[in-house]
Design an enzyme around this catalytic site. Structure first.
Site, short mmCIF file in Angstrom:
data_model
loop_
_atom_site.label_atom_id
_atom_site.label_comp_id
_atom_site.label_asym_id
_atom_site.label_seq_id
_atom_site.Cartn_x
_atom_site.Cartn_y
_atom_site.Cartn_z
N CYS A 111 0.83 -1.22 0.00
CA CYS A 111 0.00 0.00 0.00
C CYS A 111 0.86 1.26 0.00
O CYS A 111 1.50 1.57 -0.99
CB CYS A 111 -0.99 -0.02 1.16
SG CYS A 111 -2.33 1.17 0.91
N HIS A 215 -3.70 -5.05 0.08
CA HIS A 215 -3.26 -5.50 1.40
C HIS A 215 -3.31 -7.03 1.49
O HIS A 215 -4.27 -7.57 2.06
CB HIS A 215 -4.13 -4.87 2.49
CG HIS A 215 -3.81 -3.45 2.77
ND1 HIS A 215 -2.86 -3.06 3.71
CD2 HIS A 215 -4.26 -2.29 2.21
CE1 HIS A 215 -2.78 -1.74 3.73
NE2 HIS A 215 -3.62 -1.25 2.84
N GLU A 217 -1.79 -8.91 3.46
CA GLU A 217 -1.77 -9.36 4.85
C GLU A 217 -3.17 -9.53 5.43
O GLU A 217 -3.37 -10.33 6.35
CB GLU A 217 -0.92 -8.42 5.71
CG GLU A 217 -1.60 -7.14 6.18
CD GLU A 217 -1.76 -6.07 5.10
OE1 GLU A 217 -1.38 -6.32 3.95
OE2 GLU A 217 -2.29 -4.99 5.43
#
Ligand SMILES: [Mn+2]
Length: 240
Positions: A111, A215, A217
């Protein structure tokens, strides 16, 4: 000597009140690192010199999300729509990029990380997509961050394609900025349907060096492709 790779995650900054002020990372970063076989440590930004000492402890680096990059680092004045900036964090993370390239430390930028990386290497940013790009997608999704909301098209013959083995991939989207002029040594390897650059790779190192605008994660626990992205990043740290 440790068995699992140590992954340094750059910290953001939050101030709730005078009792709660300091380093912040969303829990999905360290949870996904653990899920994918690494040991996470959080790197507070203090100064480039102290950060380099911290990096010597790390096998891999994640540039995490957060504030907008100060446009002074790419030679621009602030425009309407620019968000909060912390130039001290920018300066530290630019030094992290230089360190990672010099020492071939595997790096995954997420990001803000992809934006910071582009600026560190000489590129510029779209300071605010909604006020700049006509017919843009909704890149600041209203859905929860663990939901995928738009497609990206992945370039074949890229490391990202090698990982995904698919040229259309679903991603989440929590950004209002994006790469504008791409830095000379970066290659855009994924784009959204509105043309926004969603992933880049550095072309001049052999170590893992991938940056994504989404993202992973926050998708890793439910999405096998994103789990593979983070797992391969962490696995790559054991080759050095
Ligand atoms: Mn997006």
């Amino acid at each position: 000597m440790h068995n699992k790779p140590i992954i340094g995650i750059t910290g953001a900054y939050v101030k709730h009140n005078s009792y709660m002020e300091g380093v912040y990372v969303h829990q999905d970063y360290h949870k996904s690192v653990i899920l994918c076989g690494g040991i996470p440590i959080i790197l507070p930004y203090v100064s480039p010199e102290i950060t380099i000492e911290m990096l010597k402890l790390c096998d891999g680096i994640i540039l995490s999300g957060g504030e907008d990059v100060d446009p002074k680092f790419y030679g621009q004045d602030p425009r309407i729509g620019l968000g909060h900036t912390i130039p001290e964090r920018d300066q530290v993370e630019i030094s992290i990029v230089n360190y990672a390239l010099k020492h071939q430390v595997p790096l995954l930028a997420i990001c803000r990380g992809v934006q910071l990386l582009n600026v560190a290497l000489g590129g510029t940013l779209i300071q605010d997509i909604p006020s700049t790009v006509s017919k843009a997608l909704q890149h600041s999704q209203t859905a929860e961050r663990n939901r995928d909301t738009h497609w990206v098209t992945v370039e074949k013959n890229s490391k990202l394609y090698e990982i995904f083995q698919e040229d259309r991939v679903r991603v989440n989207s929590l950004h209002h900025q994006a790469i504008d002029v791409l830095a000379p040594d970066l290659r855009a390897v994924a784009k959204a349907s509105d043309g926004i650059i969603e992933a880049v790779e550095y072309t001049k190192v052999s170590s893992f060096f991938i940056a994504v605008q989404w993202h992973p994660e926050s998708l890793a626990s439910t999405n096998p492709l994103m789990r593979r992205l983070i797992s391969q990043f962490i696995a790559s740290t054991q080759k050095i």
